[in-house]
Write an enzyme that holds these catalytic residues in place. Structure first.
Site, PDB file in Angstrom:
ATOM      1  CG  MET A   1      22.849  11.956   4.152  1.00  0.00           C
ATOM      2  SD  MET A   1      24.115  13.008   3.385  1.00  0.00           S
ATOM      3  CE  MET A   1      23.337  13.411   1.827  1.00  0.00           C
ATOM      4  CE  LYS A  30     -17.471  -5.976   2.822  1.00  0.00           C
ATOM      5  NZ  LYS A  30     -16.846  -7.270   3.171  1.00  0.00           N
ATOM      6  CD  GLU A  71      -1.760  -2.337   1.765  1.00  0.00           C
ATOM      7  OE1 GLU A  71      -2.676  -3.162   1.922  1.00  0.00           O
ATOM      8  OE2 GLU A  71      -0.569  -2.551   2.111  1.00  0.00           O
ATOM      9  CG  PHE A 110     -10.536  -8.874  10.937  1.00  0.00           C
ATOM     10  CD1 PHE A 110      -9.336  -9.360  11.453  1.00  0.00           C
ATOM     11  CD2 PHE A 110     -10.728  -8.910   9.564  1.00  0.00           C
ATOM     12  CE1 PHE A 110      -8.351  -9.864  10.609  1.00  0.00           C
ATOM     13  CE2 PHE A 110      -9.748  -9.421   8.716  1.00  0.00           C
ATOM     14  CZ  PHE A 110      -8.558  -9.901   9.250  1.00  0.00           C
ATOM     15  CD  GLN A 111      -7.807  -6.641   7.366  1.00  0.00           C
ATOM     16  OE1 GLN A 111      -8.673  -6.375   6.538  1.00  0.00           O
ATOM     17  NE2 GLN A 111      -6.655  -7.207   7.023  1.00  0.00           N
TER      18      GLN A 111
END
Length: 600
Positions: free
Chosen positions: A509, A190, A78, A140-141
């Site tokens: 760096m 959802k 993602e 959930f999630q």
């Protein structure tokens, strides 16, 4: 004429049927929230969406399946979805769109959102959320998307009612692209994506009482600024990414022509004015040129345009304030003005509009800059430039100098339709220093947040938008492994990019700072176990090259360019001891510069 009852009844039925048909034609179509979302994206002219599916967004993905005007690109992480949409937005000036699921989908996207926020990139990130009834129940999630992203977005929305979907999307795109641009998150539960509502069409306009960014600059302030500029003996123009975001590069170039004064850019502003023009002094700041930094410190009138005087540009603010100068600051965001440096003439407005008005006033005015004073100022500037602060060991035939790779790439592509992305670190600074950008939106990198791993996603986002252009990702062996799985996405969606990896076996760096600031204690900055990048590239279906000798740099780049339809990973083994110079150490003033190892 009389009609029978049967005829009257038949006519009445026909009239009723016709009325019902007309009414059904006028009645709004019932659509699911996900379908309205797709219609909103289509109405906004979106052509590409980068994303990754999950449970909370399956209704949205089902709606994507039923349309064919928007291409969805399936990334492998993602974070890369947001970066790719970000790179697309930077190169095109359009709003980038990403789609992720709830919970870990959102948290994986946070780095990409913060990256876009720090650099003011217009984006809309659509996130899935658990059903409204489950919000706050540790479902959930589930995560608090609005809360998590609030500090790193221009605005965010939680769509609780399907009837609000079209209006929210209209507002999201408007906020993302207007004023000071930035990312906007739209969080969609959802059940809201599944529910139906009559769809009355996508709004043609949007009105938000609480959001009305100023576009036109104050005429009186512009006149004050003009008086200072025309009376200046040592004028200097300092620009940032705001000039590119406002598409004001033509106006900037016209202004420089009228004033004939030196100009410099921040890391984010490169390309706004041609680097090949003698009036461009190079990038300024921590790794800027000797002439750009000294001109910043010793000018008498400074015009700052779409820049924010950040810590990497001016160094120590107290040191910067030691020399008296008049400062004019043009910015669309009033909160950026006098935030770090007190200015004398603030002008809040769209950079393009303000510069256009300023140019008009100069053309109408009879006054012009003092040419004798300007000639003396240029003589001083040329004295600084004569120091050649960008020199390095060009004749070295034993080891590849990273600067040479960038210079060779520039020489080869300077007249080509090319875009350069970079990750973050030494390679980023070398690309900014040695690739001379003459056109805007050709240099795509993470400035404010300094995000490793953006290079490949940026490049594949640009290649999708600009399939006929050459797209190069300048990276290092550390940064490239952050999102290297996107090589798979490049293959699936046929985005043949060229990866220029300056591999010095160190987190370069970090190692440089450890050498200069920590007495050479190289704590966890050496890469002990690197993959065989040639075989890794081949495993993903691409071409891999190992380049270890200076004389092979140019032939390798030429060969890669010939492979127009293939992604090529070039593993350049570069000098592990090379540092980025010039350098202003943390806490030092802008002119307290190290020009090379001899200054250590």
């Amino acid at each position: 004429m009389e009609i029978s009852k049967a005829e009257f009844k038949s006519a009445a039925v026909a009239e009723a049927t016709q009325g019902a048909t007309t009414a059904s034609r006028q009645a709004p179509q019932e659509l699911r929230g996900a379908e309205i979302l797709i219609k909103a994206l289509q109405a906004e002219g979106v052509k590409h969406v980068w994303g990754y599916p999950g449970g909370a967004v399956l209704h949205i993905y089902d709606a994507f399946y039923k349309q064919d005007t928007i291409q969805h690109v399936l990334v492998r992480h993602e974070q890369a979805a947001v970066h790719a949409a970000d790179g697309y937005a930077r190169a095109t000036g359009e709003v980038g769109v990403a789609l992720v699921t709830s919970g870990p989908g959102v948290t994986n996207a946070v780095t990409g959102i913060a990256t876009a926020y720090m650099d003011s990139i217009p984006m809309v990130i659509i996130t899935g959320q658990v059903p409204t009834a489950a919000i706050g129940q540790d479902a959930f999630q589930e995560c608090d998307t609005v809360g998590i992203t609030r500090p790193i977005v221009k605005h965010n929305f939680l769509v609780k009612d399907v009837r609000d979907m079209a209006d929210v999307m209209k507002k999201a795109f408007h906020i993302a692209r207007s004023g000071r641009p930035g990312p906007v998150v739209v969080d969609i539960p959802k059940d809201v994506s599944f529910e139906k509502t009559p769809y009355k069409g996508y709004p043609e306009s949007v009105e938000m009482r609480s959001y009305n960014p100023v576009k036109k600059g104050h005429g009186g302030q512009i006149r004050k600024a003009l008086q200072l500029l025309l009376a200046a003996k040592r004028p200097y123009i300092y620009t940032g990414g705001g000039v590119l975001l406002a598409d004001a590069c033509a106006e900037l170039r016209t202004l420089v022509d009228l004033l004939n004064c030196p100009v410099t850019h921040t890391l984010m502003g490169l390309g706004a004015f041609p680097a090949s023009d003698r009036r461009f002094l190079g990038m300024l700041g921590m790794h800027g040129t000797w002439e750009a930094n000294n001109a910043m410190q010793h000018c008498d009138v400074l015009l700052a345009v779409g820049a924010r005087f950040d810590d990497r540009v001016i160094g120590n603010p107290k040191h910067f304030a030691q020399n008296e100068r008049k400062i004019i600051h043009i910015d669309i965001d009033p909160s950026s003005i006098s935030k770090r440096v007190k200015v004398d003439v603030p002008i809040v407005g769209d950079v393009k509009d303000v510069l256009s008005e300023m140019i008009g006033m100069i053309r109408e005015a009879s006054a012009r800059p003092d040419q004798a004073a300007l000639a003396d100022w240029w003589k001083t500037v040329e004295g600084w430039r004569a120091r050649d602060c960008m020199k390095y060991d060009r004749a070295n035939a034993d080891v590849i100098k990273p600067q040479k790779v960038i210079e060779t790439l520039w020489e080869m592509t300077r007249d080509a339709d090319a875009y350069i992305t970079s990750d973050v670190g030494q390679h980023q600074m070398w690309a900014a220093q040695y690739y001379r950008f003459d056109e805007p939106r050709r240099w795509i990198n993470s400035g404010g947040l300094g995000t490793m791993g953006v290079g490949i996603p940026y490049a594949m986002g640009i290649k999708l938008a600009k399939p006929d252009s050459e797209v190069y990702c300048v990276t290092g062996e550390g940064s490239v492994q952050m999102c290297i799985q996107e090589l798979s996405t490049c293959l699936q969606y046929n985005t043949p990019i060229k990866i220029v990896s300056l591999n010095n076996r160190y987190l370069g760096m970090v190692r440089q700072w450890q050498e200069l600031q920590y007495a050479g204690r190289y704590s966890h900055s050496y890469m002990d176990a690197l993959p065989n990048f040639v075989k890794l590239a081949e495993a993903y279906g691409h071409v891999g090259m190992l380049i270890e000798r200076p004389q092979d740099v140019e032939p390798a780049l030429r060969e890669a360019r010939k492979l127009k339809d293939r992604t090529v990973f070039m593993d350049f083994r570069t000098d592990p001891t090379e540092n980025v110079f010039p350098m202003v150490e943390p806490g030092k003033g802008i002119t307290e510069m190290l020009l090379g190892s001899e200054d250590l």
